[in-house]
Design a protein around this motif. Structure first.
Motif, PDB file in Angstrom:
ATOM      1  N   MET A   1      -0.207  -9.805   5.794  1.00 55.27           N
ATOM      2  CA  MET A   1      -1.593  -9.835   6.276  1.00 55.27           C
ATOM      3  C   MET A   1      -2.169 -11.239   6.115  1.00 55.27           C
ATOM      4  SD  MET A   1      -4.987  -7.988   4.743  1.00 55.27           S
ATOM      5  CE  MET A   1      -4.500  -6.303   4.595  1.00 55.27           C
TER       6      MET A   1
ATOM      7  N   GLY B   1      -3.486  -8.172  10.740  1.00 55.68           N
ATOM      8  CA  GLY B   1      -2.185  -7.612  10.354  1.00 55.68           C
ATOM      9  C   GLY B   1      -1.077  -8.376  11.055  1.00 55.68           C
TER      10      GLY B   1
ATOM     11  N   GLY C   1      -9.618  -9.656   8.170  1.00 60.67           N
ATOM     12  CA  GLY C   1      -8.185  -9.388   8.067  1.00 60.67           C
ATOM     13  C   GLY C   1      -7.477  -9.440   9.423  1.00 60.67           C
TER      14      GLY C   1
ATOM     15  N   GLU D   1       1.069   3.984   1.324  1.00 57.73           N
ATOM     16  CA  GLU D   1       0.592   4.802   2.451  1.00 57.73           C
ATOM     17  C   GLU D   1       1.268   6.165   2.392  1.00 57.73           C
ATOM     18  OE1 GLU D   1      -1.617   3.858   4.674  1.00 57.73           O
ATOM     19  OE2 GLU D   1      -1.599   1.654   4.742  1.00 57.73           O
TER      20      GLU D   1
ATOM     21  N   LEU E   1       6.833  -1.376  12.159  1.00 56.23           N
ATOM     22  CA  LEU E   1       5.990  -2.386  11.512  1.00 56.23           C
ATOM     23  C   LEU E   1       4.504  -2.055  11.584  1.00 56.23           C
ATOM     24  CD1 LEU E   1       7.794  -5.587  12.880  1.00 56.23           C
ATOM     25  CD2 LEU E   1       8.016  -4.573  10.611  1.00 56.23           C
ATOM     26  N   LEU E   2       4.153  -1.026  12.341  1.00 59.65           N
ATOM     27  CA  LEU E   2       2.721  -0.753  12.534  1.00 59.65           C
ATOM     28  C   LEU E   2       2.039  -0.219  11.272  1.00 59.65           C
ATOM     29  CD1 LEU E   2       3.290  -1.416  15.455  1.00 59.65           C
ATOM     30  CD2 LEU E   2       1.974   0.564  16.146  1.00 59.65           C
ATOM     31  N   ARG E   3       2.698   0.673  10.568  1.00 58.97           N
ATOM     32  CA  ARG E   3       2.120   1.125   9.299  1.00 58.97           C
ATOM     33  C   ARG E   3       3.209   1.107   8.238  1.00 58.97           C
ATOM     34  NH1 ARG E   3      -2.445   2.511   7.596  1.00 58.97           N
ATOM     35  NH2 ARG E   3      -3.295   2.826   9.661  1.00 58.97           N
ATOM     36  N   GLY E   4       3.202   0.019   7.457  1.00 56.20           N
ATOM     37  CA  GLY E   4       4.211  -0.153   6.428  1.00 56.20           C
ATOM     38  C   GLY E   4       3.634   0.054   5.045  1.00 56.20           C
TER      39      GLY E   4
ATOM     40  N   ARG F   1       2.020  -6.132  11.511  1.00 60.65           N
ATOM     41  CA  ARG F   1       1.677  -5.084  12.489  1.00 60.65           C
ATOM     42  C   ARG F   1       1.623  -5.683  13.893  1.00 60.65           C
ATOM     43  NH1 ARG F   1      -3.473  -1.150  11.940  1.00 60.65           N
ATOM     44  NH2 ARG F   1      -2.156  -0.291  10.300  1.00 60.65           N
TER      45      ARG F   1
ATOM     46  N   PHE G   1       3.593  -5.147   3.843  1.00 60.65           N
ATOM     47  CA  PHE G   1       3.359  -5.777   5.145  1.00 60.65           C
ATOM     48  C   PHE G   1       2.662  -7.116   4.965  1.00 60.65           C
ATOM     49  CE2 PHE G   1      -1.202  -4.732   5.317  1.00 60.65           C
ATOM     50  CZ  PHE G   1      -1.281  -3.665   4.424  1.00 60.65           C
TER      51      PHE G   1
ATOM     52  N   ARG H   1       0.855  -1.199   0.000  1.00 57.26           N
ATOM     53  CA  ARG H   1       0.000   0.000   0.000  1.00 57.26           C
ATOM     54  C   ARG H   1       0.883   1.237   0.000  1.00 57.26           C
ATOM     55  NH1 ARG H   1      -5.008  -1.585   4.112  1.00 57.26           N
ATOM     56  NH2 ARG H   1      -5.532  -3.466   2.941  1.00 57.26           N
TER      57      ARG H   1
ATOM     58  N   GLU I   1      -5.136  -1.106  15.566  1.00 58.51           N
ATOM     59  CA  GLU I   1      -6.043  -2.096  14.955  1.00 58.51           C
ATOM     60  C   GLU I   1      -5.233  -3.299  14.480  1.00 58.51           C
ATOM     61  OE1 GLU I   1      -8.551  -0.599  11.627  1.00 58.51           O
ATOM     62  OE2 GLU I   1      -8.126  -2.575  10.765  1.00 58.51           O
ATOM     63  N   VAL I   2      -5.415  -4.436  15.166  1.00 58.14           N
ATOM     64  CA  VAL I   2      -4.651  -5.622  14.779  1.00 58.14           C
ATOM     65  C   VAL I   2      -5.445  -6.546  13.856  1.00 58.14           C
ATOM     66  CG1 VAL I   2      -3.005  -5.629  16.682  1.00 58.14           C
ATOM     67  CG2 VAL I   2      -5.259  -6.669  17.025  1.00 58.14           C
ATOM     68  N   GLY I   3      -6.750  -6.304  13.766  1.00 58.73           N
ATOM     69  CA  GLY I   3      -7.558  -7.103  12.849  1.00 58.73           C
ATOM     70  C   GLY I   3      -8.893  -6.434  12.649  1.00 58.73           C
ATOM     71  N   ASN I   4      -9.593  -6.826  11.596  1.00 61.08           N
ATOM     72  CA  ASN I   4     -10.959  -6.333  11.439  1.00 61.08           C
ATOM     73  C   ASN I   4     -11.772  -7.270  10.576  1.00 61.08           C
ATOM     74  OD1 ASN I   4     -10.280  -5.790   8.817  1.00 61.08           O
ATOM     75  ND2 ASN I   4     -10.117  -3.581   9.086  1.00 61.08           N
TER      76      ASN I   4
END
Ligand code: ATP
Ligand code: MG
Length: 406
Positions: free
Chosen positions: A156, A296, A294, A141, A148-151, A299, A154, A139, A258-261
């Motif tokens: 998934m 992460g 999902g 971003e 590693l939190l917002r790469g 993440r 990454f 992504r 947010e580790v998953g959704n």
């Protein structure tokens, strides 16, 4: 087993200063990861072990719940994205290809999974079903953040389910929450990870559900009900607040990651790809409900690292530590006996780092310090002193050390 003598550790003398969090500095300093460029990381042996342990817990729970593992393509053609109108998503990386074509490097896989599954989902008898894969996502971003939190690249786990009955979908969706809770429990963050009601985005008028781990460096803010423990993302609370499970008005506001959704996708993607099936009377039906789920994985590694910082390093939960046992060998003569124990432990599904580095630089203090820094829960020492006492020294996390006789 990982023998430290054959893979010299390139730890850094000082900790890189990562402005918004502490654990990325530790991960960089202590030979877990190396930065390729902003938001893109290489995983070194210690880091890869942690990542794989997380991945394997997620995989085991998905398999156990009846989701089927696949491995979908990383790149795809423009045609599929044109069908859903997502080719120009701002996070999408486009790459030129021969013949004036362009490909996407996939930021998500709805556009892959629906055409792929369409072939198999032509009769009502094929429903419900769910497939998943664990794969890199890409992504673009705007801001890579917090290691590693917002790469921009990454790892998934993403799953996609297909249903023809509303109530069966709801049951499946609710069960996904139970599976997720078990996963976060096994990863050692269950106590601080909250199911959180969130916006359904473009996919649905319904809410989606995030799994948020309370963490000061997290990007999200969530309200957690003091009574029922359900979270609400601040985004929706500031819009129109619902108390979906109880009537309490007592909430804690916390920073979280947010580790998953999980999302109800309704028919957005099935309609775009004209996914249809024949019902019991051979009638064509064009209403296939989907859900996506999902997690992460990379993440989570960053989240758990930050969550598990001690004054000595990172005390990884035992389930994902780079190894279960760290064997310190003092004296070349003791190498054979230590290797034998390492092999025995590995035959019992334990994982071992054998600190067989020799020479003046690698005394007991250095090796014991490294074991602590890497957060390996069980330490074993073979030295002339322990062998004089008839065996090796065992130190389990949180316990007193003892001599185990051979
Ligand atoms: P976020 O709200 O954090 O941007 P998202 O809602 O876009 O994530 P999904 O597209 O559903 O998330 O991705 C599933 C999971 O992948 C997320 O819950 C998160 O844990 C992880 N994830 C999403 N974007 C990233 C990223 N840029 N770097 C690392 N992990 C990510
Ligand atoms: Mg989100």
């Amino acid at each position: 087993m990982l023998r430290l003598s054959t893979f010299p550790i390139q730890t850094l003398k000082s900790r890189p200063n990562v402005s918004d969090n502490e654990s990325t500095g530790i991960l960089l300093q202590w030979w877990y990861i190396r930065q390729e460029m902003a938001g893109v990381y290489n995983f070194l042996p210690m880091g890869l072990r942690v990542l794989r342990n997380i991945e394997n817990i997620v995989r085991a729970e998905m398999d156990n719940a009846g989701y089927h593992e696949t491995l979908m393509a990383v790149i795809s053609g423009k045609e599929s994205w044109d069908k859903t109108g997502r080719w120009d998503m701002d996070v999408m990386f486009h790459v030129p290809a021969h013949g004036n074509k362009e490909y996407s490097i996939n930021p998500t896989n709805e556009e892959t999974v629906v055409p792929m599954m369409k072939e198999f989902l032509q009769s009502y008898k094929n429903y419900p079903t769910c497939v998943y894969h664990i794969q890199k996502k890409f992504r673009n971003e705007k801001r890579a953040k917090s290691g590693l939190l917002r790469g921009r690249e990454f790892l998934m786990k993403d799953a996609y389910s297909f249903h023809i009955d509303e109530s069966e979908f709801s049951e499946f969706y609710e069960n996904a929450k139970v599976v997720y809770k078990r996963i976060f429990e096994r990863l050692g963050v269950g106590a601080d990870t909250y199911e959180t009601v969130a916006d359904g985005g473009d996919f649905t008028d319904k809410y989606s559900h995030e799994f948020q781990t309370v963490l000061p460096i997290g990007e999200d803010e969530i309200y957690i009900c003091k009574w029922c423990q359900l979270g609400h993302n601040k985004e929706i609370v500031e819009g129109d607040f619902v108390c979906t499970s109880c009537w309490s008005l007592e909430y804690d506001l916390k920073q979280a990651s947010e580790v998953g959704n999980i999302f109800p996708l309704e028919t957005k993607f099935s309609k775009a790809f004209e996914l249809e099936y024949l019902d019991g009377e051979n009638k064509k039906i064009d209403k296939v409900l989907m859900g996506c789920y999902g997690i992460g994985i990379s993440r989570l590694m960053g989240v758990i690292a930050e969550y598990s910082i001690t004054d000595k390093g990172i005390a990884w939960p035992e389930s994902i530590a780079p190894a279960t046992h760290y064997i310190i060998v003092i004296g070349e003569d003791n190498l054979d006996i230590a290797t034998k124990l390492a092999e025995e432990l590995e035959s019992q599904w334990k994982t071992v780092v054998l600190d067989d580095r020799m020479g003046r630089k690698f005394g007991f203090g250095q090796k014991a310090g490294d074991c602590e820094l890497w957060g390996i829960p069980n330490r074993i020492v073979f030295s002339p002193k322990t062998l004089e006492q008839g065996g090796y020294e065992l130190l389990e996390r949180g316990e007193k050390s003892s001599i185990v006789k051979l």
